[in-house]
Each structure stands twice: as structure tokens, then as C-alpha cells.
Design a protein around this motif. Structure first.
Motif, mmCIF file in Angstrom:
data_model
loop_
_atom_site.group_PDB
_atom_site.id
_atom_site.type_symbol
_atom_site.label_atom_id
_atom_site.label_comp_id
_atom_site.label_asym_id
_atom_site.label_seq_id
_atom_site.Cartn_x
_atom_site.Cartn_y
_atom_site.Cartn_z
ATOM 1 N N GLY A 72 0.868 -1.275 0.004
ATOM 2 C CA GLY A 72 0.045 -0.045 -0.085
ATOM 3 C C GLY A 72 0.946 1.207 0.142
ATOM 4 N N GLY A 73 0.597 2.261 -0.930
ATOM 5 C CA GLY A 73 1.329 3.346 -1.155
ATOM 6 C C GLY A 73 2.679 3.136 -1.467
ATOM 7 N N ILE A 74 3.272 2.102 -2.102
ATOM 8 C CA ILE A 74 4.916 1.770 -2.373
ATOM 9 C C ILE A 74 5.035 2.743 -3.519
ATOM 10 C CG2 ILE A 74 4.099 0.053 -3.973
ATOM 11 C CD1 ILE A 74 7.096 0.536 -1.418
ATOM 12 N N GLY A 75 4.194 2.958 -4.535
ATOM 13 C CA GLY A 75 4.491 3.867 -5.707
ATOM 14 C C GLY A 75 5.336 5.186 -5.388
ATOM 15 N N PRO A 76 4.605 6.051 -4.757
ATOM 16 C CA PRO A 76 5.329 7.270 -4.163
ATOM 17 C C PRO A 76 6.537 7.277 -3.438
ATOM 18 C CG PRO A 76 2.933 7.566 -3.965
ATOM 19 C CD PRO A 76 3.098 5.918 -4.405
ATOM 20 N N LYS A 77 6.504 6.083 -2.617
ATOM 21 C CA LYS A 77 7.613 5.763 -1.691
ATOM 22 C C LYS A 77 8.889 5.428 -2.485
ATOM 23 C CE LYS A 77 9.013 3.668 2.675
ATOM 24 N NZ LYS A 77 8.473 2.983 3.680
ATOM 25 N N VAL A 78 8.740 4.578 -3.706
ATOM 26 C CA VAL A 78 9.838 4.129 -4.554
ATOM 27 C C VAL A 78 10.287 5.422 -5.533
ATOM 28 C CG1 VAL A 78 10.356 2.702 -6.548
ATOM 29 C CG2 VAL A 78 9.183 1.718 -4.585
ATOM 30 N N LEU A 79 9.476 6.198 -5.711
ATOM 31 C CA LEU A 79 9.626 7.368 -6.648
ATOM 32 C C LEU A 79 10.501 8.374 -5.958
ATOM 33 C CD1 LEU A 79 6.710 7.590 -8.739
ATOM 34 C CD2 LEU A 79 8.641 7.283 -9.519
ATOM 35 N N LYS A 80 10.108 8.522 -4.532
ATOM 36 C CA LYS A 80 10.858 9.434 -3.734
ATOM 37 C C LYS A 80 12.156 9.115 -3.406
ATOM 38 C CE LYS A 80 10.538 11.850 0.876
ATOM 39 N NZ LYS A 80 9.721 11.960 2.005
ATOM 40 N N ALA A 81 12.363 7.778 -3.341
ATOM 41 C CA ALA A 81 13.775 7.183 -3.025
ATOM 42 C C ALA A 81 14.618 7.156 -4.057
ATOM 43 C CB ALA A 81 13.471 5.819 -2.712
ATOM 44 N N LEU A 82 13.970 6.852 -5.261
ATOM 45 C CA LEU A 82 14.770 7.285 -6.416
ATOM 46 C C LEU A 82 15.472 8.361 -6.784
ATOM 47 C CD1 LEU A 82 12.553 4.784 -9.157
ATOM 48 C CD2 LEU A 82 14.786 4.202 -7.980
ATOM 49 N N GLU A 83 14.734 9.332 -6.337
ATOM 50 C CA GLU A 83 15.078 10.760 -6.739
ATOM 51 C C GLU A 83 15.901 11.405 -5.537
ATOM 52 O OE1 GLU A 83 11.341 12.684 -7.246
ATOM 53 O OE2 GLU A 83 10.999 11.511 -9.184
ATOM 54 N N GLY A 84 16.015 10.667 -4.520
ATOM 55 C CA GLY A 84 16.784 11.066 -3.253
ATOM 56 C C GLY A 84 17.911 10.775 -3.278
ATOM 57 N N ASP A 85 18.844 11.066 -2.098
ATOM 58 C CA ASP A 85 20.274 10.825 -2.116
ATOM 59 C C ASP A 85 20.494 9.647 -1.338
ATOM 60 O OD1 ASP A 85 20.908 13.236 -3.396
ATOM 61 O OD2 ASP A 85 20.575 14.276 -1.440
#
Length: 417
Positions: A72-85
Motif C-alpha cells: 500500500g502506497g509503495i509507488g510514491p515511496k519508491v519514486l521519492k527514494a529514486l530521486e533522493g540521495d
């Protein structure tokens, strides 16, 4: 994946070249902690522990850290991780989610590794194809699951059915014989669109077509309409609701009542059925969804997981090596046996022999497909036009008109997201 719709760890091979982490290969002075995101329920703790122990023993400069994530809610979490440091080094994602993440431009292209090291030409298409975007392989197939027919052996025996159907024609004949005043030949809810997708693909149709990067809904094609017509024929051989999906009510609960001969579901549903009705334990059987001819089973939606490596991961090289291990024959065999999954290659299907449900699933997986490989497909599923289309047709609406309306809605969502 709703079924539907299910990695990681690390290896060190010339760390300076692969990851740029700066320590001398084989040195105990410095080690790399490789972070792997796995989805909840995808792998048992026992499997994770065995893999970690084995891998770290073979790669003493690597320590694996597994982090379990909720679907649940994994999509935004993965996208945020991909764009982070601080992106993890390996991420398990649903096989149909890869295009969405690849659009970010933050995934490592694993085409070379897939061809050189992993035998990509032999992968199940339902896992491999959605992992490929614009010709580049970003997702490495990890495991698959798909629907089969679960049947009540007692009801088949009472109807005098001794051979399981191999073709659609035989399937309809068997289902008609099973459908009586006090028994449903098959329970098929009106909005089980994953099942419809398989029938559409069998006819040569698509849910949506890619016309040079512009996606368009395709439910109104002659082939797709033939798939819907077969769905209507089959759905009429039971009392499934025309205006609800397989969860309303749960089809496993209905089957557990003992008056339904067949449902179309993943083999794992058997445990839910037996929990509801222990008297059915040992009385459930499985067979692949029949195809148009006996030469091959019917097409099915393949759910499951792929493994991706973020471009900005600190230990990207080591992460790639972990992916290669998890996707290789040894750990594919371990995972399939531990979790009753379909391995990523048909050649490995023999490792689940003796598991009746998983074997049927593996046979069907050879004809597996995935949903349209558009980054905007999640928007279609979020407010799914296919479900009301199916209900409209089953309730007597004009198939061509209803399909055109649904196709236009799909096109709009694939354009705007």
C-alpha cells in the motif's frame, strides 16, 4: 499486482570497478552494507535468512540489510527514494510498475547483465516484457504467479467428468454439465477483468495499443470483442454477480459453500477455501485455463515481481550482483519451492513438480502476459473503465458501443495519467 498481483542482496566482484566504493577486493578492513527493499509477503523470513547467510559467506566484504515494505502506497515511496540521495541498492517492484519507475530516469539499465549473465531470452514473457522499456531492460524477473482453474473434485466426479478440459470448447461443455439447479458450473464475477484480459489476448486483441508511443484503448477491436463474448458465455454458467468483482463477495467464500464446481483464481486461494470449509481439504484440484486449442493453455495475466537497481544507489555494482544471484537458477529454485511461486524461466518449472497448484500455474505461465507497458497504466486501474464496460455488456448492453466508450476512457487516462 492484484493478484496480481510479489528482492535483493549483494555481491562483490572487483568492487573498485563495479561500485567505486574504494576498498581493496578481499580486504576485511572495509565492508559494504547493501540495502534491499522487499515487499511484505514476497519471501518468507526463512528464505531471506538462508540467502543472507549463504551470500555473506561467499562475499565476506558484503553485509545485506533487508527492509520490508508494504504494498500500500509503495509507488510514491519508491519514486521519492529514486530521486533522493539515499536510495536502496535493490528494490523489489511489481512487474507492471517498472515502466512508471523507468520514466523517472533514475533506474540502472540492466540490459547487458540480463543478456550476458541471466539468459534473458529464456525468461517468462509476462515478467520480462513489462521490465523492458524502450528496448532497455530495467526490471529483472524474480517470480511469477497467475490464475488457474480451481475445481471441486467431488462435484466433477458426481457429474461423471473424468478428464479435465484442454480447450475452451471442452471447458464450456464441462461447465454446462456441472451447472444445475443446486450447483454452479463456475463462479465468475462480472468484473473480473484480469480473466477477461486473458480471453482478449487469446483472440489476438489488446487492452490498449502502443502506436509509436501514443497509447490508445483497444477494447473495441473485433478480437477484443470476441474475448468479451467468450467471457459472457462462461459467466452465464453460474450465478456470479454481473455488477461486482471477485472480491464482492470474496469468490473463495462462495466456493467454500460447496456448491460451486470451479473458480478462476491463484492456487493460494485454496488455503482460504479450506480455512472456511475444512471438509474441502484434499478435495480441490487445479488445471491451467484452457486455450482455444489443446496445443497450449489459455493466455493469463502474469503477476509477480521484478528487481530494479536505482541509478543513484551507493552500492549499485554490488546491488547488481545480488540481483543476479536472486534471479539465478539456484535461488530461483529455493524461492519457488519455499513460496510456491513460478520461477522466472519455464525450464525451471520442474522444480515445483509435486505441487499440484503451482505446477498448473507454471504451465499456464508459459502463455502469460502483462498489462499495457505504459507509465500511465496505474491511472487506468485506479478508476478502471473495464469493469463497468463488462457489467454493461453482461446486462445486455451493445458490446461494440460499450467497448468504444471504455476504450475512449482508457485512451484519455493513458494520455493524461
Amino acid at each position: 499486482m492484484k493478484i496480481r498481483r510479489l528482492a535483493g542482496a549483494v555481491a562483490l566482484v572487483s568492487s573498485v570497478a563495479l561500485s567505486g566504493c574504494g576498498h581493496i577486493p578481499g580486504s576485511d578492513a572495509e565492508s559494504s552494507t547493501v540495502t534491499v527493499w522487499l515487499m511484505k509477503g514476497s519471501a518468507s523470513q526463512g528464505f531471506v535468512d538462508r540467502f543472507k547467510k549463504s551470500y555473506e559467506a561467499e562475499h565476506p566484504s558484503v553485509e545485506l540489510e533487508f527492509v520490508i515494505q508494504e504494498w500500500g502506497g509503495i509507488g510514491p515511496k519508491v519514486l521519492k527514494a529514486l530521486e533522493g540521495d539515499d536510495a536502496p541498492d535493490v528494490i523489489e517492484v511489481g512487474n507492471t510498475q517498472v515502466a512508471q519507475y523507468a520514466e523517472s530516469g533514475e533506474l540502472r539499465d540492466l540490459t547487458l547483465e540480463s543478456i550476458r549473465d541471466l539468459g534473458a531470452e529464456d525468461w517468462l514473457p509476462g515478467l520480462a516484457e513489462p521490465g523492458k522499456v524502450n528496448g532497455a531492460q530495467y526490471g529483472i524477473p524474480w517470480y511469477a504467479a497467475n490464475r488457474v482453474v480451481i475445481y471441486n473434485k467431488d462435484l466433477f466426479a458426481e457429474a461423471g467428468i473424468t478428464e479435465l478440459p484442454k480447450t475452451r470448447e471442452e471447458w464450456v461443455d464441462v461447465s454446462e454439465r456441472l451447472d444445475t439447479a443446486d450447483r454452479q458450473g463456475i463462479y465468475l464475477a462480472g468484473q473480473n477483468w484480469y480473466v477477461l484480459a486473458g480471453f482478449v489476448w487469446d483472440e489476438g486483441g489488446e487492452l490498449a495499443d502502443d502506436t509509436g508511443g501514443d497509447w490508445q484503448g483497444a477494447l473495441d477491436s473485433p478480437a477484443a470483442l470476441r474475448g468479451m463474448d467468450f467471457y459472457k458465455t462462461l459467466q452465464a454458467l453460474g450465478s456470479g454477480p454481473k455488477d461486482a468483482d471477485e472480491q464482492s463477495p470474496p469468490e473463495t467464500d462462495v466456493f467454500a459453500g460447496g456448491k460451486v464446481a470451479q473458480i478462476i483464481s491463484v492456487p493460494g486461494s485454496a488455503a482460504l477455501i479450506e480455512q472456511q470449509n475444512p471438509a474441502l481439504k484434499g478435495k480441490l484440484g487445479y488445471f491451467p485455463i484452457p486455450g482455444k486449442s489443446a496445443a497450449k493453455p489459455g493466455a493469463v495475466f502474469t503477476g509477480g515481481s521484478d528487481l530494479i537497481v536505482p541509478e543513484g544507489a551507493d552500492h549499485r555494482g554490488e546491488g547488481i550482483e545480488v540481483v543476479k544471484a536472486l534471479a539465478g537458477a539456484k535461488w530461483q529454485t529455493e524461492l519457488a519451492r519455499a513460496m510456491s511461486y513460478v520461477p522466472n524461466k519455464p525450464a525451471l518449472a520442474s522444480v515445483v513438480e509435486g505441487q499440484e497448484g503451482t505446477s498448473a500455474m507454471a504451465e499456464g505461465a508459459t502463455e502469460g502476459r502483462a498489462t499495457p507497458n505504459s507509465p500511465n497504466w496505474p491511472a487506468v486501474e485506479a478508476d478502471n473503465p473495464i469493469k463497468p464496460y463488462m457489467t454493461a455488456v453482461l446486462e445486455g448492453g451493445d458490446p461494440a458501443e460499450e467497448a468504444k466508450k471504455a476504450s475512449d476512457r482508457i485512451t484519455s487516462k493513458l494520455i493524461t495519467g
